[in-house]
Write an enzyme that holds these catalytic residues in place. Structure first.
Site, PDB file in Angstrom:
ATOM      1  N   CYS B 136      27.866  48.191  75.721  1.00 33.70           N
ATOM      2  CA  CYS B 136      28.429  47.121  76.538  1.00 33.70           C
ATOM      3  C   CYS B 136      29.571  46.462  75.776  1.00 33.70           C
ATOM      4  O   CYS B 136      29.385  46.026  74.642  1.00 33.70           O
ATOM      5  CB  CYS B 136      27.358  46.083  76.880  1.00 33.70           C
ATOM      6  SG  CYS B 136      28.049  44.741  77.846  1.00 33.70           S
ATOM      7  N   GLY B 275      28.929  53.531  90.329  1.00 29.34           N
ATOM      8  CA  GLY B 275      28.689  52.086  90.254  1.00 29.34           C
ATOM      9  C   GLY B 275      29.707  51.319  91.057  1.00 29.34           C
ATOM     10  O   GLY B 275      29.445  50.876  92.173  1.00 29.34           O
TER      11      GLY B 275
END
Lengths: 262, 316
Positions: B136, B275
């Site tokens: 991330c 996504g």
């Protein structure tokens, strides 16, 4: 492209001791009653707010937490960001009477819907509820609109004494033709009206509220059972809410944890 | 005339997916009912939102914005914590298993050691796979560096997770590194059963030029969506070259159409993550992408995904 656009506040109206209306310098003529914008306070936060008027964009906000308190501190000319409109709004019937129910600060989208109902010539009754007469917003404006207006306060200081749900049930039962019911307000109020609609076989549309991040169906933060409140709602048909685990019971916090609704 | 039979199924670390489209982590993966709904919408696999040991509220809004060429986000890994998430995953498993849709549990931790603990705590929910989010980009300074930025650190995380679970492990890598091949090699050597690539790109900044303020509350955010797809394709090629054919790759980054899936298969992907395309095409994106993929395969005479897999590698 749906990046927040910042615009100055054109006007601020004091509705009650805790509720203010903010008129932004932007037109959103395509917005529908029940839809929302993500309202951004630069440096503070961004939250979903129901549209109270589309042209110019207007929101009516009660002071309940850090975001709304910061918003209430803004002055005319200060910049606010907005993006949207998002979500599924209310839809009015072709014909027949409508009963609009507002609790507390749910009044914005109810006023927007009432305007549209009057424009279409539908017999329109509005039931407005608050804790006391001092907390009733928009009363004069509804009177000007020419709807049949009924008031309820918890302490009886204005209108009927009691909950607006009791008032709404009374008005619906008294009507010669069963009305379509529309409501926005605290979820415990919506739960009562949902039950009433389903028991009486009245069609109803209820506007819900959940914590949101994206507003456009990606983050999943506003999930209520299998629904995304931002996209499937915020307005739901009463029948859609039958048997849901979270309706009236739980909302998701910023972590995504389900917390009980007070 | 019957349509020629096309088999879209794929195998990921021994787990069968009816089609190669996997819901990517961080999108709609919080509620078990919503995860089941995405599966009904056609996804071949579901990845839950990254879960950490303790609950995390993440950053203030705006956290996710559509900037026209894709999304930019700095959510800050908000999640209710493993104790809550394990129940959500259990419930998701019960809904997904009868549909034949595997569940991938994404995990995240603030220390190498805690990655193992989260893996151990999440395993009783019996997800089919565990995806380790070491990549991330929206990390605070206190973590200093993304785990996926360093081959040694990434391999230590992988080892820690493998020691704590018997469930196959995917490690999700970042494009924001100087030597992706070495990092991929390192995590595979450390026991990764597969690789997911890529996580979001950047981070980047978008300003409001009227107020002179950044639009994201966290200032910087990771980029995803169509704009980053060519980078994702290059990264999948690099990883495929580095780790060889037997390590499956879930190619993620800007996949929006059936054509994009073909591209990922051609550089060696076993499956694809989807996504940001949910923002563009809604949940129905999974059904649409699979239909587009099927149409391509029919038109070009391919019967199975393996007929396409890695076929462009000699040219790239």
């Amino acid at each position: 492209m749906t990046l927040p656009q910042t615009v100055p506040i054109r006007e601020i109206r004091e509705e009650t001791r805790t509720i203010r209306t903010f008129v932004l310098d932007v037109r959103l003529p395509q917005a529908e009653p029940g839809q929302f914008v993500m309202l951004w306070l630069p440096g503070v936060d961004e939250k979903p707010m129901s549209i109270a008027h589309p042209d110019p964009l207007t929101v009516t906000v009660a002071r309940v937490g850090p975001f709304s308190t910061a918003l209430h501190g803004r002055k005319v000319g200060d910049a606010l960001g907005w993006r949207g409109p998002y979500g599924r709004g209310f839809s009015l019937p072709e014909a027949g009477p409508v009963l609009l129910v507002s609790g507390g600060c749910g009044v914005g989208p109810i006023y927007f819907l009432a305007q549209q109902a009057v424009e279409r010539g539908l017999p329109t009754t509005v039931a407005l509820g608050a804790r006391t007469g001092l907390d009733l917003p928009y009363v004069a404006r509804f009177r000007v609109l020419g709807v049949e207006l009924h008031l309820a306060t918890d302490d009886g200081s204005q209108g009927e004494r009691g909950y607006v749900t009791e008032l709404a049930a009374h008005l619906a039962e008294r009507a010669t033709e069963p009305p379509t019911l529309y409501a926005c307000g605290p979820e415990r109020m919506l739960v009562v009206l949902h039950r009433f609609c389903r028991e009486q076989g009245i069609s109803g549309q209820l506007s819900l509220e959940r914590y949101m991040k994206c507003g456009f169906g990606v983050c999943g933060q506003c999930a209520m059972d299998g629904f995304l409140v931002c996209q499937d709602g915020p307005v739901f048909d009463a029948a859609q809410l039958d048997g849901l685990r979270d309706f009236g019971a739980a909302h998701r916090s910023a972590t995504g944890r389900r917390l009980p609704i007070r | 005339m019957d349509a020629p039979a096309v088999d879209l199924s794929t195998i990921l670390c021994g787990v069968r997916l009816p089609n190669p489209t996997v819901l990517a982590s961080g999108v709609l993966g919080l509620s078990h009912q919503v995860m089941a709904r995405v599966a009904r919408a056609g996804a071949g696999g579901i990845t839950s939102k990254s879960c950490s040991l303790k609950p995390r509220a993440g950053y203030h809004n705006p956290t996710i914005l559509d900037w026209g060429m894709g999304l930019i986000n700095a959510v800050g890994l908000s999640n209710p914590g493993v104790e809550v998430m394990v129940e959500e995953l259990q419930a998701a498993r019960e809904l997904l298993a009868p549909q034949g849709i595997p569940l991938i549990a994404s995990i995240f931790a603030e220390t190498i050691y805690d990655f193992g603990t989260v893996a151990r705590f999440i395993s009783p929910a019996r997800p089919d796979l565990i995806e380790v989010n070491v990549s991330c980009p929206n990390i605070d300074d206190r973590y200093r560096l993304m785990f996926a930025a360093d081959p040694y650190v990434a391999s230590q995380v992988t080892r820690r997770v493998k020691l704590n679970t018997d469930i196959p492990v995917l490690v999700k890598l970042s494009p924001n590194v100087t030597d992706l091949s070495r990092i991929a090699e390192a995590v595979v050597e450390a026991g990764a059963d597969g690789i997911t690539a890529i996580n979001s790109l950047g981070p980047g900044i978008i300003l409001d030029v009227k107020t002179l303020r950044p639009l994201l509350a966290h200032v910087t955010g990771g980029l995803s969506g169509s704009a980053i797809r060519p980078i994702a394709v290059r990264c999948v090629r690099d990883i495929r070259r580095a780790v060889g054919e037997e390590v499956p790759i879930v190619a993620t980054g800007g996949v929006t159409t059936g054509r994009d899936v073909v591209e990922m298969l051609l550089v060696g992907a076993a499956a694809v993550g989807i996504g940001s395309a949910v923002a563009q095409r809604g949940m129905d994106v999974f059904r649409q992408v699979n239909e587009e993929l099927r149409a391509y395969m029919v038109e070009h005479g391919y019967g199975r995904l393996s007929d396409l897999r890695g076929k462009a590698l000699p040219f790239v």
